[in-house]
Design an enzyme around this catalytic site. Structure first.
Site, PDB file in Angstrom:
ATOM      1  N   THR A   1      -4.324  19.824  -8.868  1.00 12.61           N
ATOM      2  CA  THR A   1      -3.095  20.185  -9.584  1.00 12.61           C
ATOM      3  C   THR A   1      -3.278  19.753 -11.040  1.00 12.61           C
ATOM      4  O   THR A   1      -3.067  18.577 -11.380  1.00 12.61           O
ATOM      5  CB  THR A   1      -1.890  19.472  -8.932  1.00 12.61           C
TER       6      THR A   1
ATOM      7  N   GLY B   1     -16.645   2.483  -1.052  1.00 17.63           N
ATOM      8  CA  GLY B   1     -15.269   2.038  -1.309  1.00 17.63           C
ATOM      9  C   GLY B   1     -14.890   0.697  -0.692  1.00 17.63           C
ATOM     10  O   GLY B   1     -13.810   0.166  -0.979  1.00 17.63           O
TER      11      GLY B   1
ATOM     12  N   ASP C   1      -5.843  -3.380  -8.145  1.00 19.67           N
ATOM     13  CA  ASP C   1      -6.755  -2.244  -7.905  1.00 19.67           C
ATOM     14  C   ASP C   1      -7.758  -2.113  -9.054  1.00 19.67           C
ATOM     15  O   ASP C   1      -8.931  -1.791  -8.835  1.00 19.67           O
ATOM     16  CB  ASP C   1      -5.965  -0.933  -7.761  1.00 19.67           C
TER      17      ASP C   1
ATOM     18  N   ASN D   1       0.505  -3.935  -6.324  1.00 18.24           N
ATOM     19  CA  ASN D   1      -0.041  -3.979  -4.955  1.00 18.24           C
ATOM     20  C   ASN D   1      -0.136  -5.403  -4.418  1.00 18.24           C
ATOM     21  O   ASN D   1      -0.604  -5.604  -3.303  1.00 18.24           O
ATOM     22  CB  ASN D   1      -1.414  -3.289  -4.889  1.00 18.24           C
TER      23      ASN D   1
ATOM     24  N   LYS E   1       3.855   1.287  -3.793  1.00 19.00           N
ATOM     25  CA  LYS E   1       3.432   0.490  -4.957  1.00 19.00           C
ATOM     26  C   LYS E   1       4.414   0.623  -6.138  1.00 19.00           C
ATOM     27  O   LYS E   1       4.655  -0.348  -6.856  1.00 19.00           O
ATOM     28  CB  LYS E   1       2.016   0.880  -5.398  1.00 19.00           C
TER      29      LYS E   1
ATOM     30  N   THR F   1       0.837  -1.196   0.000  1.00 16.08           N
ATOM     31  CA  THR F   1       0.000   0.000   0.000  1.00 16.08           C
ATOM     32  C   THR F   1       0.875   1.251   0.000  1.00 16.08           C
ATOM     33  O   THR F   1       2.113   1.159  -0.119  1.00 16.08           O
ATOM     34  CB  THR F   1      -1.015  -0.060   1.168  1.00 16.08           C
TER      35      THR F   1
ATOM     36  N   GLY G   1      -3.850  10.790  -8.683  1.00 15.12           N
ATOM     37  CA  GLY G   1      -2.803  10.016  -8.005  1.00 15.12           C
ATOM     38  C   GLY G   1      -2.811   8.574  -8.499  1.00 15.12           C
ATOM     39  O   GLY G   1      -3.361   8.261  -9.569  1.00 15.12           O
ATOM     40  N   GLY G   2      -2.222   7.680  -7.701  1.00 12.05           N
ATOM     41  CA  GLY G   2      -2.099   6.284  -8.095  1.00 12.05           C
ATOM     42  C   GLY G   2      -3.447   5.612  -8.304  1.00 12.05           C
ATOM     43  O   GLY G   2      -3.648   4.878  -9.285  1.00 12.05           O
ATOM     44  N   ALA G   3      -4.402   5.870  -7.413  1.00  6.09           N
ATOM     45  CA  ALA G   3      -5.715   5.226  -7.536  1.00  6.09           C
ATOM     46  C   ALA G   3      -6.434   5.725  -8.783  1.00  6.09           C
ATOM     47  O   ALA G   3      -7.048   4.940  -9.515  1.00  6.09           O
ATOM     48  CB  ALA G   3      -6.547   5.505  -6.283  1.00  6.09           C
TER      49      ALA G   3
END
Ligand code: NAP
Length: 281
Positions: A155, A241, A103, A88, A67, A63, A131-133
């Site tokens: 951003t 989630g 994921d 992951n 990753k 996590t 981000g990563g997710a």
């Protein structure tokens, strides 16, 4: 089968619910084994993974924030991890460290279960976060042929990187453009950390969304995030989630312990109890 141990590697990792999930399955399936938390600071992750075969674990989940480091440590990676350059789920085979990224699988498995018809018509998705997710979710939506994906992020340049990487169906947008994007969207996914306990609230007006839209929040602490509460109030279909968390754990357990476990109401109840949350009818 001999006693086997797996773990979740992170920093920090004390909050991880993965041990609850895997220990539930170990007990349910009467398998001799354990699943632990392994806190590894960033300056030690490369060495820890290089010597993973000496750790005593047969495999691991990975996590935040490791990753990408996990992907770099692999001798073999599945196509999803190779594309996302993030892993992951790790396991040892013939002394080599193998890895995959579940994921994408977890996100889709839960969406298919909770909203089976979500992709029956032409879809326009709005993904909050870059981000990563968010990258894994954009990959998943493209895999399912979603016509257009708006990536909206605080951003903007990070959203632009994702749009450039994934091609013309993915469009980057500034946060100020959100009302316009919500008007178009049939699926809204929150992949930021906003709304999570201890983080700022995700405060957006869902009024522009179509009444047939689905709202999916991958944040699961709290389970009923303010975004999901607002979507429910507006009469929209909501997807929480927790299902993604449970489904992404399935392939790892199967690799380490040799049996494919079931995501069930009983497992969900175990997690709900830990989160201090009530299930929805
Ligand atoms: P990450 O790589 O750190 O990305 C965080 C994202 O949140 C970025 O887009 C960031 O925007 C945005 N963000 C953070 N603070 C913000 C603020 N104050 N205002 C606006 N935007 C903000 O994290 P991640 O790994 O993608 O994870 C994101 C969330 O998904 C976490 O809450 C994580 O727990 C959850 N998650 C859930 C599951 C599951 O199984 N349900 C799986 C994976 C992740 P900037 O780019 O502007 O910084």
């Amino acid at each position: 089968m001999s006693f086997r141990r797996a773990c979740v590697i992170g920093h920090p990792v004390a909050h991880s619910r993965s041990p609850l999930i895997h220990r539930h399955w170990l007990s349910e399936l009467k398998i001799e084994g354990d699943y632990l938390r392994q806190d590894v600071p960033p300056d030690q992750i490369a060495a820890f993974l290089k010597n993973f075969s000496a750790s005593g674990y047969v495999g691991a989940n990975v996590t935040v924030p490791h990753k990408e480091a996990a992907f770099k440590a692999l001798q073999r990676a599945d196509p999803v991890a190779s594309y996302l350059k993030a892993a992951n789920t790790l396991w040892l085979a013939d002394g080599d460290l193998h890895g995959m990224n579940t994921d994408v699988y977890g996100f889709l498995a839960h969406l298919d279960e909770a909203a089976p018809d979500w992709n029956q018509h032409e879809n326009i998705a709005v993904v909050l976060g870059a981000g990563g997710a968010a990258r894994a979710i954009v990959y998943a939506l493209i895999e399912r042929g979603v016509a257009k994906i708006h990536v909206v992020n605080r951003t903007l340049p990070r959203a632009e990187v994702i749009a450039a990487e994934f091609g013309k169906n993915v469009v980057a947008s500034a946060w100020s453009e959100l009302p316009k994007r919500l008007r178009e969207g049939s699926l809204l996914v929150n992949a930021t950390s906003l709304g999570m306990t201890g983080q700022p609230l995700l405060e957006i007006d869902l009024k522009p969304m179509k009444s047939t839209a689905t709202v999916y929040d991958i944040v699961y602490v709290p389970l009923e995030t303010p975004l999901l509460a607002a979507a429910r109030k507006r009469g929209l279909r909501v997807v929480d989630g927790l299902g993604m968390l449970m489904h992404q754990a399935v392939p790892g357990f199967e690799k380490w312990f040799g049996v494919r476990p079931q995501v069930s109401g009983t497992l969900r109840a175990v997690l709900l109890q830990d989160l201090g949350a009530k299930g929805r009818p």
